[in-house]
Design a protein around this motif. Sequence first.
Motif, PDB file in Angstrom:
ATOM      1  N   UNK A  75       0.810  -1.212  -0.115  1.00  0.00           N
ATOM      2  CA  UNK A  75      -0.045  -0.012  -0.032  1.00  0.00           C
ATOM      3  C   UNK A  75       0.900   1.056   0.103  1.00  0.00           C
ATOM      4  N   UNK A  76       0.331   2.357  -0.740  1.00  0.00           N
ATOM      5  CA  UNK A  76       0.930   3.599  -0.686  1.00  0.00           C
ATOM      6  C   UNK A  76      -0.067   4.454  -0.389  1.00  0.00           C
ATOM      7  N   UNK A  77      -0.045   5.041   0.795  1.00  0.00           N
ATOM      8  CA  UNK A  77      -0.977   6.087   1.076  1.00  0.00           C
ATOM      9  C   UNK A  77      -0.640   7.335   0.470  1.00  0.00           C
ATOM     10  N   UNK A  78      -1.733   7.951   0.022  1.00  0.00           N
ATOM     11  CA  UNK A  78      -1.712   9.207  -0.653  1.00  0.00           C
ATOM     12  C   UNK A  78      -1.610  10.266   0.431  1.00  0.00           C
ATOM     13  N   UNK A  79      -0.946  11.335   0.258  1.00  0.00           N
ATOM     14  CA  UNK A  79      -0.960  12.537   1.123  1.00  0.00           C
ATOM     15  C   UNK A  79      -2.432  13.138   1.281  1.00  0.00           C
ATOM     16  N   UNK A  80      -2.645  13.497   2.563  1.00  0.00           N
ATOM     17  CA  UNK A  80      -4.037  14.201   2.750  1.00  0.00           C
ATOM     18  C   UNK A  80      -3.994  15.519   1.965  1.00  0.00           C
ATOM     19  N   UNK A  81      -5.047  15.596   1.396  1.00  0.00           N
ATOM     20  CA  UNK A  81      -5.128  16.991   0.470  1.00  0.00           C
ATOM     21  C   UNK A  81      -5.071  18.069   1.544  1.00  0.00           C
ATOM     22  N   UNK A  82      -4.428  19.179   0.832  1.00  0.00           N
ATOM     23  CA  UNK A  82      -4.379  20.447   1.827  1.00  0.00           C
ATOM     24  C   UNK A  82      -5.866  21.027   2.111  1.00  0.00           C
ATOM     25  N   UNK A  83      -5.880  21.466   3.372  1.00  0.00           N
ATOM     26  CA  UNK A  83      -7.256  22.203   3.548  1.00  0.00           C
ATOM     27  C   UNK A  83      -7.557  23.471   2.844  1.00  0.00           C
TER      28      UNK A  83
END
Length: 135
Positions: free
Chosen positions: A125-133
Amino acid sequence: MRIELTSIFVDDQRAALEFYTGVLGFTKRHDIPLGDNFWLTVASPEAPDGPELLLEPADHPAARAYRDALVEDGIPLVQFAVDDVGAEHVRLSEHGVSFTQPPTDIGTAVVAVFDDTCGNLVQIVEVKPEPEPAS
């Protein structure tokens, strides 16, 4: 509380050691004879003092039945984090690893599933970075 050790059931400990070190790139931590089997652990070279994976013999009938049922249903027994699932898919495929699920974008991550040749399915698994708020 922290995880120091977890295990995966394998058909053949020596073959599993070869696969997990030679193909996946883990390093051997312990190799201690215990009767007909071994206390055989590997760890990530990125965290050599981190959690260990015990390559546990699948001799017990319950272990074999559990593992076989998971494989039949396509459910991975273990999951490993990687930086780039696509690159790992290419690298492992070049080593002859058979994938049951190619790299798949599931929204928050990219995953792929392969056969570890030792009786298990493994998910990377490659977790995607959380989107910037939004500001």
